[in-house]
Motif scaffolding. Sequence first.
Motif, PDB file in Angstrom:
ATOM      1  N   GLY A 162       0.829  -1.190   0.000  1.00 12.07           N
ATOM      2  CA  GLY A 162       0.000   0.000   0.000  1.00 12.07           C
ATOM      3  C   GLY A 162       0.864   1.240   0.000  1.00 12.07           C
ATOM      4  N   SER A 163       0.217   2.374  -0.122  1.00 18.76           N
ATOM      5  CA  SER A 163       0.915   3.657  -0.136  1.00 18.76           C
ATOM      6  C   SER A 163       0.829   4.316   1.224  1.00 18.76           C
ATOM      7  N   LEU A 164       1.866   5.073   1.548  1.00 14.37           N
ATOM      8  CA  LEU A 164       1.842   5.849   2.782  1.00 14.37           C
ATOM      9  C   LEU A 164       0.824   6.975   2.644  1.00 14.37           C
ATOM     10  N   GLY A 165       0.341   7.470   3.797  1.00 14.28           N
ATOM     11  CA  GLY A 165      -0.544   8.627   3.804  1.00 14.28           C
ATOM     12  C   GLY A 165       0.255   9.890   3.519  1.00 14.28           C
ATOM     13  N   GLY A 166      -0.348  11.033   3.661  1.00 14.05           N
ATOM     14  CA  GLY A 166       0.279  12.285   3.278  1.00 14.05           C
ATOM     15  C   GLY A 166       1.124  12.974   4.332  1.00 14.05           C
ATOM     16  N   LEU A 167       1.254  12.407   5.527  1.00 16.43           N
ATOM     17  CA  LEU A 167       2.044  13.076   6.561  1.00 16.43           C
ATOM     18  C   LEU A 167       3.535  12.970   6.263  1.00 16.43           C
ATOM     19  N   THR A 168       4.280  13.976   6.685  1.00 17.24           N
ATOM     20  CA  THR A 168       5.727  13.970   6.473  1.00 17.24           C
ATOM     21  C   THR A 168       6.499  13.579   7.721  1.00 17.24           C
ATOM     22  N   SER A 169       5.810  13.389   8.836  1.00 13.89           N
ATOM     23  CA  SER A 169       6.455  12.926  10.060  1.00 13.89           C
ATOM     24  C   SER A 169       5.454  12.059  10.824  1.00 13.89           C
ATOM     25  N   PRO A 170       5.954  11.189  11.720  1.00 12.05           N
ATOM     26  CA  PRO A 170       5.044  10.330  12.474  1.00 12.05           C
ATOM     27  C   PRO A 170       3.975  11.138  13.214  1.00 12.05           C
ATOM     28  N   THR A 171       2.873  10.480  13.501  1.00 13.46           N
ATOM     29  CA  THR A 171       1.740  11.163  14.125  1.00 13.46           C
ATOM     30  C   THR A 171       2.128  11.804  15.458  1.00 13.46           C
ATOM     31  N   PRO A 172       1.555  12.978  15.735  1.00  6.39           N
ATOM     32  CA  PRO A 172       1.798  13.604  17.033  1.00  6.39           C
ATOM     33  C   PRO A 172       1.246  12.741  18.164  1.00  6.39           C
ATOM     34  N   ILE A 173       1.900  12.799  19.302  1.00  6.13           N
ATOM     35  CA  ILE A 173       1.435  12.106  20.505  1.00  6.13           C
ATOM     36  C   ILE A 173       1.209  13.160  21.584  1.00  6.13           C
ATOM     37  N   LYS A 174       0.020  13.149  22.162  1.00  4.76           N
ATOM     38  CA  LYS A 174      -0.350  14.131  23.177  1.00  4.76           C
ATOM     39  C   LYS A 174      -0.941  13.412  24.388  1.00  4.76           C
ATOM     40  N   ASN A 175      -0.598  13.882  25.577  1.00  2.86           N
ATOM     41  CA  ASN A 175      -1.132  13.313  26.809  1.00  2.86           C
ATOM     42  C   ASN A 175      -2.549  13.829  27.022  1.00  2.86           C
ATOM     43  N   LEU A 176      -3.500  12.923  27.124  1.00  3.52           N
ATOM     44  CA  LEU A 176      -4.911  13.292  27.264  1.00  3.52           C
ATOM     45  C   LEU A 176      -5.176  14.067  28.542  1.00  3.52           C
ATOM     46  N   LYS A 177      -4.545  13.694  29.630  1.00  6.41           N
ATOM     47  CA  LYS A 177      -4.809  14.325  30.929  1.00  6.41           C
ATOM     48  C   LYS A 177      -4.103  15.673  31.108  1.00  6.41           C
ATOM     49  N   THR A 178      -2.861  15.768  30.637  1.00  7.39           N
ATOM     50  CA  THR A 178      -2.083  16.991  30.880  1.00  7.39           C
ATOM     51  C   THR A 178      -2.060  17.938  29.691  1.00  7.39           C
ATOM     52  N   GLY A 179      -2.392  17.434  28.508  1.00  8.67           N
ATOM     53  CA  GLY A 179      -2.306  18.247  27.304  1.00  8.67           C
ATOM     54  C   GLY A 179      -0.890  18.383  26.763  1.00  8.67           C
ATOM     55  N   GLU A 180       0.078  17.770  27.446  1.00  4.61           N
ATOM     56  CA  GLU A 180       1.482  17.893  27.031  1.00  4.61           C
ATOM     57  C   GLU A 180       1.702  17.200  25.691  1.00  4.61           C
ATOM     58  N   MET A 181       2.409  17.908  24.777  1.00  5.06           N
ATOM     59  CA  MET A 181       2.779  17.317  23.492  1.00  5.06           C
ATOM     60  C   MET A 181       4.036  16.489  23.712  1.00  5.06           C
ATOM     61  N   ILE A 182       3.950  15.194  23.470  1.00  3.03           N
ATOM     62  CA  ILE A 182       5.057  14.265  23.677  1.00  3.03           C
ATOM     63  C   ILE A 182       5.915  14.166  22.421  1.00  3.03           C
ATOM     64  N   ARG A 183       5.238  14.153  21.257  1.00  2.00           N
ATOM     65  CA  ARG A 183       5.937  14.085  19.976  1.00  2.00           C
ATOM     66  C   ARG A 183       5.134  14.862  18.962  1.00  2.00           C
ATOM     67  N   GLY A 184       5.801  15.614  18.112  1.00  2.43           N
ATOM     68  CA  GLY A 184       5.129  16.292  17.010  1.00  2.43           C
ATOM     69  C   GLY A 184       4.918  17.763  17.260  1.00  2.43           C
TER      70      GLY A 184
END
Length: 185
Positions: A162-184
């Motif tokens: 299959g083909s990759l989607g259109g993102l140029t970097s891995p999906t962002p990761i965010k903490n649901l409870k704190t709102g802290e951006m872990i990646r992205g």
Amino acid sequence: MGNFRIIRAVDCLRGGGVMAYPTEAVWGLGCDPFSEGAVMRLLALKKRRRDMGLIVIAASMAQLEPFLAGIAVSDRQLLEASWPGPQTWLVPNNGYAPTWVTGGRETLALRVTSHPVAAALCHAYGGGLISTSANPHGFRPAVSLLKLNLYFYGQLDYVLPGSLGGLTSPTPIKNLKTGEMIRGS
């Protein structure tokens, strides 16, 4: 994509295999999150520490329900607003996920994918799957079949085309409870 490829991929997963498949930005490695042997093999292939935790993707929020038991209504609404889509969330670990998936952490990384191949795979499998970038730890994720093969030729049980989607970097990761951006971004 032919149904036979999805059927073969599902057979691989049900047999405890480790496979590769396209995701939103990079090639991913996956397996059944409840198969300790498959997860340990995947971690060995990546040369990744067990305590780092892994992402579980699904085709729908319903497939993630056991992992989401106990989540507040307001948090659930936030998840629903961002899924399906390229947003990974760290949610409180309610104990349903095995420690080999959470890395022994108090959170679990979840995403309802909007990638058509990854979503079709989860749908056909009937549940969530491990999804981690296809690369040895510390190396750049594979964004082509050539790079995937350079990293893992002959070591995977199946590669779902299959083909990759259109993102140029891995999906962002965010903490649901704190709102802290872990990646992205």
